[in-house]
Design an enzyme around this catalytic site. Structure first.
Site, PDB file in Angstrom:
ATOM      1  CD  GLU A   1      -2.415  -1.407   2.735  1.00  0.00           C
ATOM      2  OE1 GLU A   1      -2.728  -0.355   3.341  1.00  0.00           O
ATOM      3  OE2 GLU A   1      -2.665  -2.544   3.181  1.00  0.00           O
TER       4      GLU A   1
ATOM      5  CD  GLU B   1      -8.695   1.841   5.560  1.00  0.00           C
ATOM      6  OE1 GLU B   1      -8.766   1.162   6.597  1.00  0.00           O
ATOM      7  OE2 GLU B   1      -7.789   1.704   4.710  1.00  0.00           O
TER       8      GLU B   1
END
Length: 403
Positions: A207, A318
């Site tokens: 990520e 997120e």
């Protein structure tokens, strides 16, 4: 945790730790971990940042990565000779991309050739964490990616994703915002996930993106970050360089440092380009920002499933919703505005691409868009020649339709 660097604070902190009653440690293991974290800083050239960060310039072979059992004794490998190429002459992917600026370089600071910049972890950084053992890691039960079976544990997403094929990387440009985060227990991020394995305990992810996390960084600035795990965030992997694993090769980008400037509502938009791809020759997963030099790589042998390829790529936002006072958090995702407001107001991802088996960059075809709670954070996408596949995403969190 990070233990490869020469010590700083070690003597003073050791004395303080032996007498303090405010350190949130539970047993000898947490105390040992805390001391190990505090022993991370080399007595080397330092750069001061206007935002209070201290950047240490560390010899590459002494960086945290090489404390990992599978990497111990190694040195950074040479950059790949061949980078992913644009397939079919797609001009949307060939634009000149701005190399991102960071707050610590605003005053002309830099690390010399032959070193890498490492953001110093300070005592107060660790003490903000709920657990010294978990410092720099995501909560193990919070998947951090959009699962096909659950979106529990307070993590909410608005993402585009592709699945079903063998992927060897991903690329996108995304604009950077100073998202407002309501409490230290929450964060807001925008990133690319490269994923393989099931959504059980064997999940592998790589990520990278930008993140606002008061608990991790001590402020509300958007910061460039990386993450990885091989077991669904349980015991492996971490943010940035807080544990051994990611090998940094760039002397200009400090992972975990603030990004400057940021986008302005109804004003100038500032975006960064992220590219993650698997080197066909040696198998490592490399990270590149903009059109500049590579940042570094995740060694292939850190992973199980990602040792071969990815089977899903996600792009998007997120947040953590801790439901303060029983209501939805007002923590913002992206700009804090819904995607229907469009350019200059909403956060976006553009030129969404994936890397195929032959190291070609291809449009992220069959992109699916999903928002866990559209009344709180939503997503809307499309395609045009200038932006390729794109979407707007985000929102304010708590509002009349998101109580």
């Amino acid at each position: 945790m990070v233990a490869s660097l020469a010590s700083l604070f070690l003597g003073a902190m050791h004395t303080q730790l032996s007498t303090t009653t405010t350190v949130p440690f539970h047993g000898k293991e947490e105390l040992r971990r805390y001391r190990k974290i505090m022993a991370q800083v080399a007595r080397l050239k330092k750069a001061s940042s206007p935002d209070g960060d201290v950047i240490d310039c560390v010899p590459p072979h002494l960086q945290p990565a090489f404390e990992h059992p599978k990497l111990r004794g190694q040195k950074p490998e040479a950059e790949p000779e061949e980078r992913p190429k644009v397939a079919g002459g797609d001009t949307t992917a060939a634009e000149e991309e701005v190399f991102p600026a960071q707050a610590w370089t605003d005053g002309g600071e830099s690390c010399p050739e032959g070193s890498i910049p490492v953001r110093r972890t300070k005592r107060r950084d660790v003490l903000r964490s709920s657990s010294a053992v978990r410092f720099g890691r995501k909560a193990p039960r919070a998947a951090g990616v959009v699962r096909r079976d659950s979106t529990s544990d307070g993590h909410e997403h608005a993402v585009g994703y592709v699945t079903g094929d063998q992927f060897y990387g991903a690329k996108a440009s995304l604009n950077v915002w100073s998202a407002k985060v309501a409490s230290p227990a929450e964060f807001s991020l925008s990133q690319i996930w490269v994923i393989s394995g099931s959504f059980g305990n064997d999940l592998n992810t790589i990520e990278a993106g930008w993140q606002v996390s008061p608990e991790l960084y001590g402020d509300n600035s958007p910061r460039f970050f990386t993450y990885w795990t091989t077991d669904a965030y349980q015991a492996t992997g971490c943010y940035n360089l807080h544990c051994s694993g990611f090998v940094q090769t760039n002397n200009r980008i400090a992972i975990g440092a603030a990004i400057s400037p940021t986008s302005v509502y109804n004003g100038r938009q500032f975006d960064i380009s992220l590219l993650i791809w698997k080197d066909p020759r040696r198998g490592h997963w490399w990270l590149q920002l903009g059109s500049g030099p590579l940042v570094g790589y995740w060694p292939s042998n850190l992973f199980t499933h990602l040792g071969r390829h990815a089977n899903m790529v996600q792009f998007g936002g997120e947040v953590v919703n801790s439901r303060p006072s029983g209501s939805h958090t007002p923590t913002q995702m992206g700009s804090g505005h819904f995607p229907r407001e469009g350019f200059n107001r909403a956060a976006y991802f553009r030129n969404l691409q994936v890397v195929d088996w032959d190291n070609n960059l291809l449009p992220a075809a069959s992109l699916r868009l999903v928002a866990d709670h559209p009344s709180c954070y939503d997503i809307q996408g499309g395609y045009n020649r200038a932006w390729g596949n794109y979407f707007y995403y985000g929102g304010p969190g708590r509002n009349v339709r998101c109580p």
